[in-house]
Design a protein around this motif. Structure first.
Motif, PDB file in Angstrom:
ATOM      1  N   ILE A 162       0.868  -1.185   0.000  1.00 33.37           N
ATOM      2  CA  ILE A 162       0.000   0.000   0.000  1.00 33.37           C
ATOM      3  C   ILE A 162       0.901   1.230   0.000  1.00 33.37           C
ATOM      4  CG2 ILE A 162      -1.761   1.294   1.252  1.00 33.37           C
ATOM      5  CD1 ILE A 162      -2.733  -1.366   2.397  1.00 33.37           C
ATOM      6  N   ILE A 163       0.724   2.091  -0.996  1.00 30.98           N
ATOM      7  CA  ILE A 163       1.579   3.255  -1.183  1.00 30.98           C
ATOM      8  C   ILE A 163       0.802   4.505  -0.792  1.00 30.98           C
ATOM      9  CG2 ILE A 163       3.109   4.453  -2.761  1.00 30.98           C
ATOM     10  CD1 ILE A 163       3.727   1.468  -2.355  1.00 30.98           C
ATOM     11  N   ASN A 164       1.332   5.232   0.164  1.00 33.17           N
ATOM     12  CA  ASN A 164       0.717   6.497   0.598  1.00 33.17           C
ATOM     13  C   ASN A 164       1.583   7.657   0.132  1.00 33.17           C
ATOM     14  OD1 ASN A 164      -1.505   5.398   2.204  1.00 33.17           O
ATOM     15  ND2 ASN A 164       0.096   4.676   3.579  1.00 33.17           N
ATOM     16  N   ILE A 165       0.988   8.592  -0.568  1.00 38.66           N
ATOM     17  CA  ILE A 165       1.693   9.776  -1.042  1.00 38.66           C
ATOM     18  C   ILE A 165       1.273  10.960  -0.175  1.00 38.66           C
ATOM     19  CG2 ILE A 165       2.152  11.296  -2.995  1.00 38.66           C
ATOM     20  CD1 ILE A 165       3.163   8.465  -3.386  1.00 38.66           C
ATOM     21  N   ASP A 166       2.245  11.567   0.484  1.00 38.84           N
ATOM     22  CA  ASP A 166       1.931  12.713   1.349  1.00 38.84           C
ATOM     23  C   ASP A 166       1.329  13.847   0.533  1.00 38.84           C
ATOM     24  OD1 ASP A 166       2.922  11.400   3.546  1.00 38.84           O
ATOM     25  OD2 ASP A 166       4.921  12.288   3.377  1.00 38.84           O
ATOM     26  N   ARG A 167       0.511  14.646   1.195  1.00 40.03           N
ATOM     27  CA  ARG A 167      -0.016  15.845   0.569  1.00 40.03           C
ATOM     28  C   ARG A 167       1.092  16.880   0.434  1.00 40.03           C
ATOM     29  NH1 ARG A 167      -5.135  16.319  -0.380  1.00 40.03           N
ATOM     30  NH2 ARG A 167      -4.936  18.573  -0.536  1.00 40.03           N
ATOM     31  N   PHE A 168       0.862  17.854  -0.436  1.00 36.90           N
ATOM     32  CA  PHE A 168       1.817  18.955  -0.556  1.00 36.90           C
ATOM     33  C   PHE A 168       1.897  19.630   0.805  1.00 36.90           C
ATOM     34  CE2 PHE A 168       3.097  23.253  -2.085  1.00 36.90           C
ATOM     35  CZ  PHE A 168       4.287  22.852  -2.683  1.00 36.90           C
ATOM     36  N   PRO A 169       3.096  19.868   1.334  1.00 33.41           N
ATOM     37  CA  PRO A 169       3.211  20.333   2.720  1.00 33.41           C
ATOM     38  C   PRO A 169       2.672  21.741   2.923  1.00 33.41           C
ATOM     39  CG  PRO A 169       5.337  20.408   1.634  1.00 33.41           C
ATOM     40  CD  PRO A 169       4.409  19.697   0.688  1.00 33.41           C
ATOM     41  N   ALA A 170       2.086  21.948   4.084  1.00 30.20           N
ATOM     42  CA  ALA A 170       1.617  23.284   4.467  1.00 30.20           C
ATOM     43  C   ALA A 170       2.797  24.102   4.981  1.00 30.20           C
ATOM     44  CB  ALA A 170       0.537  23.160   5.548  1.00 30.20           C
ATOM     45  N   PRO A 171       2.682  25.436   4.969  1.00 30.12           N
ATOM     46  CA  PRO A 171       3.758  26.257   5.539  1.00 30.12           C
ATOM     47  C   PRO A 171       3.915  25.975   7.028  1.00 30.12           C
ATOM     48  CG  PRO A 171       1.818  27.591   5.034  1.00 30.12           C
ATOM     49  CD  PRO A 171       1.577  26.243   4.442  1.00 30.12           C
ATOM     50  N   THR A 172       5.132  26.137   7.534  1.00 29.84           N
ATOM     51  CA  THR A 172       5.446  25.832   8.927  1.00 29.84           C
ATOM     52  C   THR A 172       6.117  27.021   9.596  1.00 29.84           C
ATOM     53  OG1 THR A 172       7.592  24.899   8.305  1.00 29.84           O
ATOM     54  CG2 THR A 172       5.721  23.382   8.404  1.00 29.84           C
ATOM     55  N   ASP A 173       6.389  26.843  10.914  1.00 35.81           N
ATOM     56  CA  ASP A 173       7.072  27.865  11.718  1.00 35.81           C
ATOM     57  C   ASP A 173       6.385  29.224  11.580  1.00 35.81           C
ATOM     58  OD1 ASP A 173       8.747  25.801  12.259  1.00 35.81           O
ATOM     59  OD2 ASP A 173      10.512  26.642  11.296  1.00 35.81           O
ATOM     60  N   LEU A 174       5.059  29.224  11.702  1.00 36.49           N
ATOM     61  CA  LEU A 174       4.288  30.446  11.477  1.00 36.49           C
ATOM     62  C   LEU A 174       4.440  31.424  12.643  1.00 36.49           C
ATOM     63  CD1 LEU A 174       0.994  28.838  10.125  1.00 36.49           C
ATOM     64  CD2 LEU A 174       3.001  29.588   8.838  1.00 36.49           C
ATOM     65  N   SER A 175       4.544  32.704  12.311  1.00 41.09           N
ATOM     66  CA  SER A 175       4.588  33.757  13.324  1.00 41.09           C
ATOM     67  C   SER A 175       4.101  35.058  12.679  1.00 41.09           C
ATOM     68  CB  SER A 175       6.006  33.935  13.885  1.00 41.09           C
ATOM     69  OG  SER A 175       6.893  34.348  12.869  1.00 41.09           O
ATOM     70  N   TYR A 176       3.849  36.051  13.523  1.00 44.53           N
ATOM     71  CA  TYR A 176       3.443  37.348  12.968  1.00 44.53           C
ATOM     72  C   TYR A 176       3.850  38.470  13.911  1.00 44.53           C
ATOM     73  CZ  TYR A 176      -0.554  37.810  16.185  1.00 44.53           C
ATOM     74  OH  TYR A 176      -1.328  37.940  17.312  1.00 44.53           O
ATOM     75  N   THR A 177       3.999  39.641  13.331  1.00 46.29           N
ATOM     76  CA  THR A 177       4.220  40.872  14.082  1.00 46.29           C
ATOM     77  C   THR A 177       3.221  41.904  13.580  1.00 46.29           C
ATOM     78  OG1 THR A 177       5.892  41.632  12.504  1.00 46.29           O
ATOM     79  CG2 THR A 177       6.677  40.399  14.429  1.00 46.29           C
ATOM     80  N   PRO A 183      -0.607  43.631  10.167  1.00 49.55           N
ATOM     81  CA  PRO A 183       0.029  42.343  10.451  1.00 49.55           C
ATOM     82  C   PRO A 183       1.044  41.964   9.367  1.00 49.55           C
ATOM     83  CG  PRO A 183      -2.372  42.189  10.607  1.00 49.55           C
ATOM     84  CD  PRO A 183      -2.057  43.482   9.939  1.00 49.55           C
ATOM     85  N   ILE A 184       2.162  41.420   9.799  1.00 53.19           N
ATOM     86  CA  ILE A 184       3.172  40.884   8.891  1.00 53.19           C
ATOM     87  C   ILE A 184       3.397  39.433   9.295  1.00 53.19           C
ATOM     88  CG2 ILE A 184       5.526  41.064   8.031  1.00 53.19           C
ATOM     89  CD1 ILE A 184       5.442  44.028   8.783  1.00 53.19           C
ATOM     90  N   LEU A 185       3.028  38.502   8.411  1.00 47.33           N
ATOM     91  CA  LEU A 185       3.132  37.078   8.686  1.00 47.33           C
ATOM     92  C   LEU A 185       4.411  36.533   8.061  1.00 47.33           C
ATOM     93  CD1 LEU A 185      -0.028  37.918   8.171  1.00 47.33           C
ATOM     94  CD2 LEU A 185      -0.421  35.490   8.439  1.00 47.33           C
ATOM     95  N   SER A 186       4.981  35.511   8.683  1.00 44.84           N
ATOM     96  CA  SER A 186       6.193  34.897   8.142  1.00 44.84           C
ATOM     97  C   SER A 186       6.223  33.424   8.520  1.00 44.84           C
ATOM     98  CB  SER A 186       7.442  35.616   8.658  1.00 44.84           C
ATOM     99  OG  SER A 186       7.504  35.542  10.074  1.00 44.84           O
ATOM    100  N   GLY A 187       7.115  32.688   7.859  1.00 46.84           N
ATOM    101  CA  GLY A 187       7.243  31.257   8.148  1.00 46.84           C
ATOM    102  C   GLY A 187       8.196  30.598   7.178  1.00 46.84           C
ATOM    103  N   LYS A 188       8.118  29.275   7.124  1.00 47.31           N
ATOM    104  CA  LYS A 188       8.958  28.490   6.230  1.00 47.31           C
ATOM    105  C   LYS A 188       8.078  27.717   5.251  1.00 47.31           C
ATOM    106  CE  LYS A 188      12.966  27.902   9.274  1.00 47.31           C
ATOM    107  NZ  LYS A 188      13.878  26.918   9.915  1.00 47.31           N
ATOM    108  N   GLY A 189       8.666  27.351   4.103  1.00 44.14           N
ATOM    109  CA  GLY A 189       7.914  26.621   3.102  1.00 44.14           C
ATOM    110  C   GLY A 189       8.837  25.960   2.110  1.00 44.14           C
TER     111      GLY A 189
END
Length: 373
Positions: A162-177, A183-189
């Protein structure tokens, strides 16, 4: 492709095996002498397939010939085993299958649901094999594949994976100032992707799409938010047709302290000015009094000057608070000091003729100060 035969027999008799019918190219196991009532012989080249065999044991007739037993006829088959150690890895949503098998066999990978090949057939070399899927699979999909090997007319049982293919990853390490109610949002992707930010309630984008560069991104809201506003936003990372699951983020824009932009000297009472949220209610107090003053900040700027002067050559503090929707901001404070004004002479007039017993009068004197004439 190695086969071993064994059995019981007459001690010192010679056992011979003959192929009556079977795959071409098989190497007969060598004749073997029965020892202590048992025998064993092996062929190193026994192609996979079905065989009809006969076996006899014989003893010498002491005249250069043999006395054989009756033939014993039997069938055997050498089955092609299924591939072993079958694993897979996924890169760019494309699975690669690897494993072990019988050298020179062909390995096929098919979709269990429709029987279609999902990867090119590959040949086992040095007992190992590998094949990569024809194309990328849909992110988030799950498929069952069958892996089998073939050699000549022989076909192994299939191994199921059984082969499972991950979904396209969501952005991570979310923060804002928040800067000036924006608001200014930032993160990783994923480098090369874009991050889209929308209001969960309305679905409206709150910022332009942000490009991910060197795995980081930043998105600034298109407009200032009302103070004391809290919104839930959805962040989705996209790359062409690929899109991640949305990630929720709660953003709060607090009411900031008003800004005191200037304290201008203006006699014994300086002129105080600054900025605020347009329409905010302002409260201004000085450190030498409990009196609350109400500058007007309708336009987003305000100015105030107290009529009563301040004691000179002494530190004073002005504190301003703004209130929006009944919620006060943190205070903004600034220290200042004043110096006595230059007194002004109102009598006598300049160049006027006066009596020698002259009275001088004037303005801008500070109560309690010593005046020297």
């Amino acid at each position: 492709t190695t086969i071993e035969f064994s059995g019981a027999g007459l001690t010192n008799a010679t056992v011979e095996i003959t192929i009556v019918k079977g795959p071409a190219g098989a190497t007969l196991p060598p004749a073997v002498v029965v020892t202590a009532g048992s025998w064993r012989t092996t062929s190193q080249n026994w192609p996979i397939g079905d065989y009809d065999l006969k076996i006899v044991q014989k003893v010498s007739d002491n005249a250069g010939g043999w006395i054989p037993s009756h033939e014993y006829l039997f069938k055997t088959s050498s089955e092609l085993p299924p591939p072993t150690e079958v694993t897979y890895t996924v890169s760019n949503y494309t699975p690669t299958f690897t494993g072990k098998g019988v050298t020179n066999a062909s390995v096929e990978v098919t979709d269990e649901a429709n029987g279609n090949a999902v990867a090119p057939a590959t040949t086992v070399t040095a007992q190992g094999w590998s094949t990569r899927a024809f194309q990328a699979w849909a992110p988030g999909s799950t498929r069952t594949v069958l892996i089998l090997q073939k050699l000549g007319n022989a076909e192994s049982d299939a191994v199921k994976r059984i082969i499972n293919i991950d979904r396209f990853p969501a952005p991570t390490d979310l923060s804002y100032t928040v800067v000036d109610y924006t608001p200014i949002l930032s993160g990783k992707g994923v480098s090369g992707a874009t991050v889209h930010v929308t209001d969960k309630a309305s679905g409206v984008a709150i910022a332009p799409p942000a490009s991910v560069t060197a795995q980081v991104w930043s998105a600034q809201a298109s407009a200032r938010w009302e103070p004391n506003t809290t919104k839930v936003v959805l962040l989705v990372q996209k790359d062409g047709a690929l899109a991640s699951d949305p990630v929720e983020m709660t953003i709060t824009v607090p009411l900031l302290a008003p800004i005191i932009t200037a304290v201008e000297d203006d006699g014994l009472s300086p002129k105080i000015s600054g900025t605020c949220w347009p329409g905010a209610t302002l409260s201004l107090k000085y450190s030498d009094s409990a009196t609350e003053h109400r500058p007007v900040g309708t336009s987003g700027t305000w100015t105030f000057k107290r009529d009563a002067g301040f004691a000179p050559d002494k530190q004073h503090t002005v504190t301003v608070i703004q209130t929006v929707a009944g919620r006060p901001s943190p205070p903004a404070s600034q220290m200042f000091s004043v110096s006595p004004e230059k007194p002004g002479i109102t009598e006598p007039d300049e160049n006027a003729a006066t009596h020698y017993d002259m009275t001088v009068r004037g303005i801008k004197g500070y109560s309690g100060a010593a005046l020297q004439l």
